[in-house]
Design a protein around this motif. Structure first.
Motif, PDB file in Angstrom:
ATOM      1  N   THR A   1       0.835  -1.195   0.000  1.00 25.52           N
ATOM      2  CA  THR A   1       0.000   0.000   0.000  1.00 25.52           C
ATOM      3  C   THR A   1       0.875   1.252   0.000  1.00 25.52           C
ATOM      4  O   THR A   1       0.543   2.253  -0.633  1.00 25.52           O
ATOM      5  N   LEU A   2       1.993   1.201   0.720  1.00 28.10           N
ATOM      6  CA  LEU A   2       2.856   2.382   0.783  1.00 28.10           C
ATOM      7  C   LEU A   2       3.823   2.445  -0.397  1.00 28.10           C
ATOM      8  O   LEU A   2       4.062   3.512  -0.966  1.00 28.10           O
ATOM      9  N   ALA A   3       4.399   1.283  -0.760  1.00 29.83           N
ATOM     10  CA  ALA A   3       5.462   1.285  -1.770  1.00 29.83           C
ATOM     11  C   ALA A   3       4.940   1.726  -3.129  1.00 29.83           C
ATOM     12  O   ALA A   3       5.634   2.454  -3.860  1.00 29.83           O
ATOM     13  N   ILE A   4       3.745   1.301  -3.486  1.00 28.67           N
ATOM     14  CA  ILE A   4       3.261   1.586  -4.842  1.00 28.67           C
ATOM     15  C   ILE A   4       3.091   3.087  -5.085  1.00 28.67           C
ATOM     16  O   ILE A   4       3.635   3.606  -6.065  1.00 28.67           O
ATOM     17  N   PRO A   5       2.407   3.825  -4.186  1.00 27.37           N
ATOM     18  CA  PRO A   5       2.363   5.282  -4.440  1.00 27.37           C
ATOM     19  C   PRO A   5       3.718   5.961  -4.290  1.00 27.37           C
ATOM     20  O   PRO A   5       4.048   6.841  -5.082  1.00 27.37           O
ATOM     21  N   ILE A   6       4.528   5.550  -3.315  1.00 32.80           N
ATOM     22  CA  ILE A   6       5.805   6.236  -3.095  1.00 32.80           C
ATOM     23  C   ILE A   6       6.710   6.102  -4.321  1.00 32.80           C
ATOM     24  O   ILE A   6       7.330   7.065  -4.768  1.00 32.80           O
ATOM     25  N   ARG A   7       6.774   4.897  -4.880  1.00 36.75           N
ATOM     26  CA  ARG A   7       7.686   4.727  -6.013  1.00 36.75           C
ATOM     27  C   ARG A   7       7.201   5.517  -7.224  1.00 36.75           C
ATOM     28  O   ARG A   7       8.000   5.997  -8.022  1.00 36.75           O
ATOM     29  N   ALA A   8       5.866   5.680  -7.312  1.00 34.05           N
ATOM     30  CA  ALA A   8       5.349   6.460  -8.434  1.00 34.05           C
ATOM     31  C   ALA A   8       5.643   7.944  -8.226  1.00 34.05           C
ATOM     32  O   ALA A   8       6.113   8.626  -9.144  1.00 34.05           O
ATOM     33  N   VAL A   9       5.403   8.443  -7.021  1.00 25.31           N
ATOM     34  CA  VAL A   9       5.558   9.873  -6.760  1.00 25.31           C
ATOM     35  C   VAL A   9       7.020  10.289  -6.863  1.00 25.31           C
ATOM     36  O   VAL A   9       7.350  11.306  -7.463  1.00 25.31           O
ATOM     37  N   TYR A  10       7.916   9.498  -6.271  1.00 26.77           N
ATOM     38  CA  TYR A  10       9.325   9.887  -6.254  1.00 26.77           C
ATOM     39  C   TYR A  10      10.128   9.283  -7.408  1.00 26.77           C
ATOM     40  O   TYR A  10      11.347   9.356  -7.418  1.00 26.77           O
ATOM     41  N   GLY A  11       9.457   8.635  -8.338  1.00 26.51           N
ATOM     42  CA  GLY A  11      10.156   8.079  -9.488  1.00 26.51           C
ATOM     43  C   GLY A  11      11.193   7.036  -9.119  1.00 26.51           C
ATOM     44  O   GLY A  11      12.304   7.039  -9.633  1.00 26.51           O
ATOM     45  N   LEU A  12      10.813   6.151  -8.197  1.00 24.36           N
ATOM     46  CA  LEU A  12      11.787   5.159  -7.741  1.00 24.36           C
ATOM     47  C   LEU A  12      11.593   3.803  -8.409  1.00 24.36           C
ATOM     48  O   LEU A  12      12.004   2.777  -7.882  1.00 24.36           O
ATOM     49  N   GLU A  13      10.959   3.807  -9.582  1.00 25.31           N
ATOM     50  CA  GLU A  13      10.685   2.535 -10.252  1.00 25.31           C
ATOM     51  C   GLU A  13      11.959   1.747 -10.561  1.00 25.31           C
ATOM     52  O   GLU A  13      11.913   0.534 -10.712  1.00 25.31           O
ATOM     53  N   ASP A  14      13.108   2.470 -10.647  1.00 29.20           N
ATOM     54  CA  ASP A  14      14.357   1.773 -10.924  1.00 29.20           C
ATOM     55  C   ASP A  14      14.798   0.919  -9.745  1.00 29.20           C
ATOM     56  O   ASP A  14      15.495  -0.078  -9.918  1.00 29.20           O
ATOM     57  N   PHE A  15      14.458   1.374  -8.545  1.00 32.82           N
ATOM     58  CA  PHE A  15      14.941   0.681  -7.349  1.00 32.82           C
ATOM     59  C   PHE A  15      13.903  -0.272  -6.772  1.00 32.82           C
ATOM     60  O   PHE A  15      14.218  -1.368  -6.333  1.00 32.82           O
ATOM     61  N   ILE A  16      12.664   0.217  -6.709  1.00 34.62           N
ATOM     62  CA  ILE A  16      11.590  -0.680  -6.266  1.00 34.62           C
ATOM     63  C   ILE A  16      10.924  -1.176  -7.543  1.00 34.62           C
ATOM     64  O   ILE A  16      10.032  -0.540  -8.092  1.00 34.62           O
ATOM     65  N   THR A  17      11.414  -2.298  -8.047  1.00 36.17           N
ATOM     66  CA  THR A  17      10.988  -2.741  -9.376  1.00 36.17           C
ATOM     67  C   THR A  17       9.779  -3.664  -9.279  1.00 36.17           C
ATOM     68  O   THR A  17       9.311  -3.992  -8.188  1.00 36.17           O
ATOM     69  N   MET A  18       9.308  -4.098 -10.438  1.00 34.77           N
ATOM     70  CA  MET A  18       8.186  -5.042 -10.457  1.00 34.77           C
ATOM     71  C   MET A  18       8.561  -6.325  -9.720  1.00 34.77           C
ATOM     72  O   MET A  18       7.718  -7.028  -9.182  1.00 34.77           O
ATOM     73  N   ARG A  19       9.865  -6.651  -9.732  1.00 39.82           N
ATOM     74  CA  ARG A  19      10.313  -7.856  -9.037  1.00 39.82           C
ATOM     75  C   ARG A  19       9.936  -7.797  -7.554  1.00 39.82           C
ATOM     76  O   ARG A  19       9.442  -8.768  -6.985  1.00 39.82           O
ATOM     77  N   HIS A  20      10.168  -6.627  -6.934  1.00 39.40           N
ATOM     78  CA  HIS A  20       9.830  -6.492  -5.516  1.00 39.40           C
ATOM     79  C   HIS A  20       8.342  -6.649  -5.307  1.00 39.40           C
ATOM     80  O   HIS A  20       7.904  -7.344  -4.400  1.00 39.40           O
ATOM     81  N   LEU A  21       7.574  -5.972  -6.162  1.00 38.92           N
ATOM     82  CA  LEU A  21       6.123  -6.006  -5.983  1.00 38.92           C
ATOM     83  C   LEU A  21       5.611  -7.435  -6.179  1.00 38.92           C
ATOM     84  O   LEU A  21       4.769  -7.927  -5.431  1.00 38.92           O
TER      85      LEU A  21
END
Lengths: 406, 486
Positions: free
Chosen positions: B304-324
């Motif tokens: 719930t927290l990671a999905i909006p945070i990675r979108a807002v701060y553009g962290l898709e490179d670090f928190i990747t689909m693999r993590h999700l």
């Protein structure tokens, strides 16, 4: 590929003799046990149930560990895959060996006694579930599910040996996900039917989980012993490394702790509640001379292996870890003995010679079948998706020398 | 040493361009090429881009309006919590809906819910570290922060529900003039130890893990205040080999200590119920079933927290689909264990043949709280089964919705366990109902506000992803086997 293939296909010459010896001991034991059955059929069945649950535990525990490895991956499982496969292929034999329990169930399970039910309201309520035909139908379903999973996993594993197609691995993963669900549900109800209903008034929601944990532990201990044995002979002597034993030792430690956690939680909750329907089960097992066994289990089934397995030196030294594994298999029998026998001897400890002969007999037959199955296939799964990554470098380079025990 | 490192670095960079080059099978970027799994860090990053990207969020990025709005709103909710608690202290717990026979309701439901959420952080940071799961690296920092804030919210409820919080120290065993000791056989007593240990270890673990990154912020901070404050928090970290050696030892030891806590804390919480002989509470499966539930709800909250945070701060490179995807799988597994718990509980209630036990599931399915029970099954048992499908696990929107549904479901589960077991126990003449009051709701929603406000502060002032640990999973950090000989 070819160096792997050559390594995997090396035959282990000792296995044939071993198989013969186990089957001979098993046959001799069977003759002696049958004699015991004529002398005291009830005692025979009680001891048989214990021995059967031990062997079934190793078989199904291996099946479950194999499926967990399919899903989680990891080098520990790649070296275990073939022993696991061989252990699961004993399942058809275990299915046949269930017959004595099915035929003798009226001597084992008091809820089959119509007179008793007539005077017992609780048993009348439970009759919907605890009745002979439904018991047999359920057993048939359990074995059908387990055998189906075993059959397909082993067939696909064989297919994978010939054909490196990654789709086969994926198919095995999919089956393992559903298979773990099937195993878990079936063994839960099987443990209610075959063990918990020995005392038909007693119930514990933890029971299925407790039996599952015990099966995992038995299988882990057996597989470690097997791998140690195999690692002393070609071809695995160049392949199984110290780090593999370390990982396997940690897994065994985890199962020892799980068993203790489940057992203690169940005890604490029932002890604190002290309700008439629940506490009786523990009273038979802890307020008579059975207490000796109960305390023995805490010390030898938990404390001793726990402390030993904490040590890095023990986990990394095959000649030591195999002793811990063998010890755990022995205390597993004692644990099953403590779960089953007090039901029939509620006033105090009673050990029959059949309690010793039957685990040895069934164990030997089981081992004979296991060795036979192990011989039938290459000892390494060369097309396992992780094979090259985990074992490839070792095969090419040879295992790093194991530090001698100092 | 240096030469070798440089050499390796060049080598790795070189290989790195030709994705799937042989000889680098172990590193996370390349290992995935064959298996079709997304990487744990997007390709193209180097030591400096990782450091820049993460530290910039704290140091140079302009604080957005959205941040002010979000923090402001959650801070308002926190003020509502303060107001509710103040009123509670003035008036007593009569302002809540609790009354005989339901003497325990929202406060314990919320306590268990919050403390359960914390468990994912500890699992990710301790157990996955010991299991050498490198994918944990980019999510452990904020999962640990989440744990800390969730435990803070959880700890609040037992403290305020005593009604006389100024006497809360009575919970602790200490020699006193009254000669009164707490009841050591009571799981409520064990709870005091379990939760306080948990809070202490989580805080230490989180802080020690932060130290090298705090030093990075100290060194990179443009402002005097920043460098002084971060410098104080970094406790003189210089990054010497000595420091790193101590750090690694301390961190591993703390991971070892935190690991049993993942199991023990929620086990003790489950004993709060199961030690009692109330049908619906007294079940031996409770300890493992509660632990699984805790991890389940915790991973739902991390998603719930990671999905909006990675979108807002553009962290898709670090928190990747693999993590999700991995987190979705953990949720599926723990969710199935929880469903196993529901099933066995209901079956055993019937099998026990005890009329009070038999009544519990019947009352849950058909009694006054039945809609909540069915909703709970829908949220926890039905919806998460969609996670079997790869397409769902690959969709951030679907994962976000499922995670929120599971959060709701796990709250409902605790509500059902607490309230339906209490409201109709043995004697029908003593049966009753419970309904939350405004103050029940305002306190609960207030803790959500506190939790979110603390998270906003954390995201703004501390590196939410561990900078130095992210660097270790880059290809540059891998030393080639053959060169290590030197």
């Amino acid at each position: 590929m070819s160096p792997y293939r050559e390594t995997a296909d090396v035959a282990i010459p000792e296995l044939a003799g071993l198989q013969r010896r186990f089957l001979l001991i098993g046959a001799a034991g069977a003759v002696v046990s049958l004699l015991g059955a004529f002398l005291n059929l009830t005692q025979f069945l009680q001891s048989y149930l214990m021995a059967y649950m031990l062997c079934l535990g190793v078989t199904l525990g291996s099946l479950a560990l194999g499926m967990v490895h399919q899903l989680s991956g990891g080098a520990w499982g790649v070296v275990l895959r073939r022993p696991i496969g061989a252990a699961t292929r004993v399942l058809p034999v275990m299915t046949l060996l269930f017959l004595p329990i099915a035929l003798g169930m009226h001597r084992l399970y008091s809820w089959t006694n119509a007179d008793l039910i007539a005077h017992d309201e609780l048993l009348q309520h439970k009759h919907l579930y605890l009745n002979t035909p439904f018991f047999l139908v359920r057993a048939a379903i359990y074995f059908l599910v387990w055998n189906t999973i075993t059959y397909f996993l082993n067939a696909w594993s064989l297919e994978q040996d010939r054909n490196p197609d990654p789709r086969i691995a994926r198919r095995m993963q999919h089956l393992s996900a559903g298979g773990l669900l099937g195993y878990g549900l079936m063994i839960t109800f099987a443990s209610f039917d075959w063990l918990m209903s020995l005392e038909p008034h007693w119930f514990s929601t933890m029971y299925g989980v407790l039996i599952m944990g015990g099966q995992g532990l038995s299988a882990m201990a057996f597989l470690i012993a097997t791998v140690v044995w195999l690692s002393r002979r070609p071809p695995l002597d160049r392949i199984v490394a110290t780090s593999h034993f370390h990982d396997l030792g940690n897994l065994m430690l985890a199962f020892v702790m799980l068993w203790a956690y489940f057992s203690f939680s169940q005890y604490l909750i029932i002890w604190a509640g002290n309700l008439p329907l629940e506490i009786g089960w523990y009273l038979h097992r802890s307020h008579t001379s059975w207490r000796l066994v109960a305390v023995g289990l805490i010390v030898f089934h938990f404390a001793v292996p726990f402390v030993l397995l904490l040590s890095r030196a023990v986990k990394r030294e095959p000649s030591l870890i195999v002793k811990v594994a063998a010890w755990i298999l022995i205390v597993r029998v004692v644990d099953l003995f403590w779960l089953i026998a007090p039901e029939f001897h509620q006033t105090g400890i009673s050990v029959s010679w059949l309690d010793v002969v039957l685990p040895l007999t069934l164990g030997s037959i089981w081992l004979g079948c296991f060795v036979w199955q192990l011989r039938g296939r290459p000892i390494l799964p060369v097309h396992d998706p992780e094979f090259e990554e985990t074992l490839g470098p070792i095969i090419e380079r040879g295992a790093p020398p194991r530090p001698s025990h100092g | 040493m240096n030469n070798v490192a440089d050499h390796v670095k060049d080598d790795a960079r070189h290989d790195h361009r030709g994705a799937g080059a042989p000889g680098l099978d172990e590193d996370p970027l390349h290992a995935v090429v064959g298996t079709g799994k997304p990487p744990v860090i997007a390709p193209g990053h180097t030591f400096s881009t990782v450091t820049d990207k993460i530290s910039a969020i704290v140091l140079t990025r302009k604080t957005s309006l959205g941040w002010y709005a979000g923090f402001g709103f959650s801070f308002l909710l926190t003020l509502m919590l303060f107001a509710s608690v103040s009123y509670l202290f003035v008036k007593g717990i009569g302002i809540w809906g609790n009354n005989v026979p339901v003497g325990w309701a929202f406060e314990i439901t919320n306590f268990v819910w919050w403390i359960g959420i914390g468990h994912a952080g500890t699992l990710i940071s301790a157990i996955l570290l010991l299991l050498k799961q490198t994918w944990r690296t980019s999510i452990n920092r904020f999962a640990e922060a989440m744990t800390l804030f969730a435990v803070a919210c959880a700890g609040l409820f037992p403290a305020i529900h005593t009604g006389r919080p100024w006497l809360d120290y009575w919970l602790l065993p200490y020699p006193n003039t009254m000669g009164v000791w707490p009841q050591f056989r009571s799981p409520i007593m064990w709870d005091v130890f379990a939760v306080s240990t948990y809070a202490t270890v989580s805080a230490l673990f989180w802080y020690i893990g932060l130290i090298p990154d705090l030093a990075t912020l100290r060194d990179r901070s443009q402002s005097k205040t920043g460098s002084v404050l971060y410098g104080m928090l970094a406790m003189g970290w210089r990054g010497s080999a000595h420091h790193w050696h101590r750090y690694e030892t301390a961190y591993l030891l703390l991971a070892g200590i935190a690991t049993p806590l993942v199991v023990s804390v929620h086990t003790v919480v489950s004993l709060d119920f199961s030690i009692a002989i109330l049908p619906g509470w007294h079940a031996t499966i409770f300890p493992p079933y509660f632990v699984a539930g805790a991890i389940y709800s915790g991973f739902a909250m991390v998603l719930t927290l990671a999905i909006p945070i990675r979108a807002v701060y553009g962290l898709e490179d670090f928190i990747t689909m693999r993590h999700l995807q991995n987190m979705a799988k953990v949720m599926l597994v723990t969710g199935l264990i929880v469903v196993y718990g529901y099933m066995i509980e209901a079956f055993m209630a019937w099998y026990s043949a005890d009329k009070f036990e038999v009544f519990v599931p019947y009352n849950r399915m058909t009694g006054p709280y039945a809609p909540f029970y069915w909703l709970l099954l829908f949220c926890n048992a039905v919806v998460p089964q969609t996670l079997w499908f790869k397409r769902i696990r690959n969709s951030t929107i679907a994962l976000f919705i499922i995670a929120i549904i599971v959060n709701i479901g796990m709250w409902l589960e605790r509500f059902i366990i607490v309230v339906t077991s209490l409201h109709r126990d043995f004697m029908p003449s003593a049966w009753g109902r419970y309904a939350p009051t405004f103050w029940d709701w305002s306190t609960y929603v207030g803790t959500i506000g506190l939790f979110v406000a603390l998270l906003f502060l954390f995201v703004r002032f501390l590196p939410m992803i561990s900078i130095f640990e992210m660097r270790t999973i880059l290809p540059e950090a891998k030393v080639d086997e053959d060169l290590r000989v030197i």
